[in-house]
Scaffold this motif. Structure first.
Motif, PDB file in Angstrom:
ATOM      1  N   ARG A   1      37.649  71.597  38.922  1.00 42.15           N
ATOM      2  CA  ARG A   1      37.569  70.959  40.238  1.00 42.15           C
ATOM      3  C   ARG A   1      37.204  69.481  40.095  1.00 42.15           C
ATOM      4  O   ARG A   1      37.762  68.620  40.779  1.00 42.15           O
ATOM      5  CB  ARG A   1      36.550  71.700  41.108  1.00 42.15           C
ATOM      6  CG  ARG A   1      36.478  71.159  42.532  1.00 42.15           C
ATOM      7  CD  ARG A   1      35.551  71.977  43.392  1.00 42.15           C
ATOM      8  NE  ARG A   1      36.157  73.234  43.795  1.00 42.15           N
ATOM      9  CZ  ARG A   1      35.651  74.428  43.554  1.00 42.15           C
ATOM     10  NH1 ARG A   1      34.540  74.544  42.875  1.00 42.15           N
ATOM     11  NH2 ARG A   1      36.266  75.516  43.975  1.00 42.15           N
ATOM     12  N   GLU A   2      36.262  69.180  39.203  1.00 41.90           N
ATOM     13  CA  GLU A   2      35.878  67.792  39.000  1.00 41.90           C
ATOM     14  C   GLU A   2      37.001  66.988  38.352  1.00 41.90           C
ATOM     15  O   GLU A   2      37.238  65.826  38.704  1.00 41.90           O
ATOM     16  CB  GLU A   2      34.621  67.718  38.135  1.00 41.90           C
ATOM     17  CG  GLU A   2      33.361  68.213  38.832  1.00 41.90           C
ATOM     18  CD  GLU A   2      32.135  68.134  37.937  1.00 41.90           C
ATOM     19  OE1 GLU A   2      32.270  67.720  36.759  1.00 41.90           O
ATOM     20  OE2 GLU A   2      31.041  68.485  38.408  1.00 41.90           O
ATOM     21  N   LEU A   3      37.705  67.595  37.407  1.00 38.64           N
ATOM     22  CA  LEU A   3      38.770  66.904  36.684  1.00 38.64           C
ATOM     23  C   LEU A   3      39.954  66.595  37.586  1.00 38.64           C
ATOM     24  O   LEU A   3      40.491  65.487  37.576  1.00 38.64           O
ATOM     25  CB  LEU A   3      39.227  67.755  35.501  1.00 38.64           C
ATOM     26  CG  LEU A   3      40.425  67.240  34.699  1.00 38.64           C
ATOM     27  CD1 LEU A   3      40.083  65.927  33.992  1.00 38.64           C
ATOM     28  CD2 LEU A   3      40.877  68.290  33.671  1.00 38.64           C
ATOM     29  N   THR A   4      40.364  67.576  38.378  1.00 35.79           N
ATOM     30  CA  THR A   4      41.607  67.447  39.138  1.00 35.79           C
ATOM     31  C   THR A   4      41.410  67.037  40.588  1.00 35.79           C
ATOM     32  O   THR A   4      42.372  66.658  41.262  1.00 35.79           O
ATOM     33  CB  THR A   4      42.375  68.782  39.124  1.00 35.79           C
ATOM     34  OG1 THR A   4      41.621  69.767  39.843  1.00 35.79           O
ATOM     35  CG2 THR A   4      42.609  69.265  37.698  1.00 35.79           C
ATOM     36  N   GLY A   5      40.180  67.156  41.067  1.00 30.59           N
ATOM     37  CA  GLY A   5      39.951  66.907  42.485  1.00 30.59           C
ATOM     38  C   GLY A   5      40.267  68.106  43.350  1.00 30.59           C
ATOM     39  O   GLY A   5      40.334  68.004  44.566  1.00 30.59           O
TER      40      GLY A   5
ATOM     41  N   GLU B   1      51.564  73.234  35.309  1.00 29.14           N
ATOM     42  CA  GLU B   1      50.287  72.581  35.600  1.00 29.14           C
ATOM     43  C   GLU B   1      50.528  71.089  35.723  1.00 29.14           C
ATOM     44  O   GLU B   1      51.204  70.494  34.890  1.00 29.14           O
ATOM     45  CB  GLU B   1      49.274  72.869  34.488  1.00 29.14           C
ATOM     46  CG  GLU B   1      47.967  72.152  34.621  1.00 29.14           C
ATOM     47  CD  GLU B   1      47.279  72.385  35.964  1.00 29.14           C
ATOM     48  OE1 GLU B   1      46.850  71.375  36.578  1.00 29.14           O
ATOM     49  OE2 GLU B   1      47.176  73.555  36.401  1.00 29.14           O
ATOM     50  N   ARG B   2      49.999  70.486  36.759  1.00 30.64           N
ATOM     51  CA  ARG B   2      50.277  69.067  36.994  1.00 30.64           C
ATOM     52  C   ARG B   2      49.323  68.123  36.286  1.00 30.64           C
ATOM     53  O   ARG B   2      49.662  66.957  36.078  1.00 30.64           O
ATOM     54  CB  ARG B   2      50.271  68.773  38.495  1.00 30.64           C
ATOM     55  CG  ARG B   2      48.962  69.001  39.217  1.00 30.64           C
ATOM     56  CD  ARG B   2      49.156  68.686  40.695  1.00 30.64           C
ATOM     57  NE  ARG B   2      48.015  69.086  41.508  1.00 30.64           N
ATOM     58  CZ  ARG B   2      47.978  68.945  42.833  1.00 30.64           C
ATOM     59  NH1 ARG B   2      49.033  68.427  43.455  1.00 30.64           N
ATOM     60  NH2 ARG B   2      46.931  69.323  43.522  1.00 30.64           N
ATOM     61  N   HIS B   3      48.136  68.586  35.929  1.00 31.97           N
ATOM     62  CA  HIS B   3      47.213  67.682  35.245  1.00 31.97           C
ATOM     63  C   HIS B   3      47.465  67.726  33.737  1.00 31.97           C
ATOM     64  O   HIS B   3      47.474  68.796  33.138  1.00 31.97           O
ATOM     65  CB  HIS B   3      45.760  68.037  35.531  1.00 31.97           C
ATOM     66  CG  HIS B   3      44.818  66.932  35.170  1.00 31.97           C
ATOM     67  ND1 HIS B   3      44.457  66.667  33.868  1.00 31.97           N
ATOM     68  CD2 HIS B   3      44.220  65.972  35.932  1.00 31.97           C
ATOM     69  CE1 HIS B   3      43.642  65.628  33.845  1.00 31.97           C
ATOM     70  NE2 HIS B   3      43.492  65.174  35.076  1.00 31.97           N
ATOM     71  N   PRO B   4      47.680  66.575  33.103  1.00 33.46           N
ATOM     72  CA  PRO B   4      48.068  66.590  31.685  1.00 33.46           C
ATOM     73  C   PRO B   4      47.033  67.210  30.754  1.00 33.46           C
ATOM     74  O   PRO B   4      47.398  67.836  29.760  1.00 33.46           O
ATOM     75  CB  PRO B   4      48.296  65.106  31.363  1.00 33.46           C
ATOM     76  CG  PRO B   4      47.627  64.340  32.451  1.00 33.46           C
ATOM     77  CD  PRO B   4      47.680  65.200  33.667  1.00 33.46           C
ATOM     78  N   MET B   5      45.756  67.071  31.050  1.00 29.84           N
ATOM     79  CA  MET B   5      44.747  67.643  30.158  1.00 29.84           C
ATOM     80  C   MET B   5      44.736  69.164  30.254  1.00 29.84           C
ATOM     81  O   MET B   5      44.572  69.856  29.251  1.00 29.84           O
ATOM     82  CB  MET B   5      43.371  67.052  30.472  1.00 29.84           C
ATOM     83  CG  MET B   5      43.282  65.557  30.238  1.00 29.84           C
ATOM     84  SD  MET B   5      41.656  64.861  30.615  1.00 29.84           S
ATOM     85  CE  MET B   5      40.795  65.171  29.075  1.00 29.84           C
ATOM     86  N   VAL B   6      44.917  69.696  31.446  1.00 33.21           N
ATOM     87  CA  VAL B   6      44.972  71.151  31.607  1.00 33.21           C
ATOM     88  C   VAL B   6      46.272  71.691  31.010  1.00 33.21           C
ATOM     89  O   VAL B   6      46.277  72.750  30.368  1.00 33.21           O
ATOM     90  CB  VAL B   6      44.834  71.535  33.088  1.00 33.21           C
ATOM     91  CG1 VAL B   6      44.827  73.057  33.236  1.00 33.21           C
ATOM     92  CG2 VAL B   6      43.559  70.947  33.681  1.00 33.21           C
TER      93      VAL B   6
END
Length: 227
Positions: free
Chosen positions: A165-169, A98-103
């Protein structure tokens, strides 16, 4: 992360934070005050039902579990990790990327909570860009499940999808992942799509497995001929 601390992020005008609650890490969105938290839940009845479905279900067949009892699978767009967990519970060795650190933090927490489950021994969680990982392993399957664009034609997406979707775009670069994935030399690349969605990168798959709500497009790269 310190259990008593919160990690926050402002993304495209939205606000998000990670907090520890009820023994798990949760993603919250203060700009959605009426919504509850989102977390990676691998112990839900839905996940258990899918595991019980065995290796003949579409996801397992798509990645080749009906032929190979322990394939090496890169879940390159892991999201909340449910598909990856199901594959691991059925015997695959799965890298959740996963590329987004929060996810990615939600995934690591889910793996911590799953400790002691047989599937957990078959899962690793990594954070980074998919392109950087395609060539790092001798993968039997690369699995892509990019978020499909919200075209406003349906009712409000369920909470967790809207949050992500909102978090990562979203995944606007999803089409650009297919060719590098194929070039990495796995036995197959599997793309999960909504039933009526176009093929990723407009490339026709070698095989389509269709369910009631989604389909799995399977691409089989041509074997590399050594020089």
């Amino acid at each position: 992360m310190n259990p008593d601390s919160a990690l926050g992020e402002a993304a495209r005008g939205f606000s998000f934070e990670l907090r520890e609650a009820d023994g798990r890490l949760e993603l919250r969105a203060p700009h959605h005050p009426r919504y509850g938290a989102v977390y990676a839940d691998w112990a839900s009845p839905e996940v258990r039902r899918r595991v019980a479905g065995g290796r003949r279900q579409l996801l397992a067949r798509a990645v080749g579990l009906h032929k190979n009892p322990a394939p090496r699978v890169l879940d390159a767009t892991a999201g909340l990790g449910r598909d990856g967990y199901v594959l691991a519970a059925l015997g695959a060795r799965v890298t959740l990327l996963e590329r987004h650190p929060m996810v990615a933090a939600l995934l690591r927490d889910a793996l911590r909570r799953a400790a002691g489950e047989p599937a957990a021994a078959h899962i690793e969680v990594c954070e980074g860009q998919a392109r950087d990982f395609f060539g790092r392993g001798n993968w039997d399957a690369i699995y892509l499940d990019p978020m499909y664009p919200d075209e406003g034609k349906a009712a409000l997406a369920k909470k967790e999808l809207q949050f992500l979707r909102e978090l990562t775009g979203g995944d606007p670069d999803a089409d650009a992942l297919l060719e590098p994935a194929l070039a990495a030399g796995p036995r197959r690349v599997v793309v999960k799509r909504p039933l009526k969605a176009p093929w990723l990168a407009r490339r026709k798959p070698d095989l389509e497995l269709k369910g009631t709500q989604a389909r799995f497009d399977v691409y089989v790269p041509a074997p590399t001929i050594p020089r």
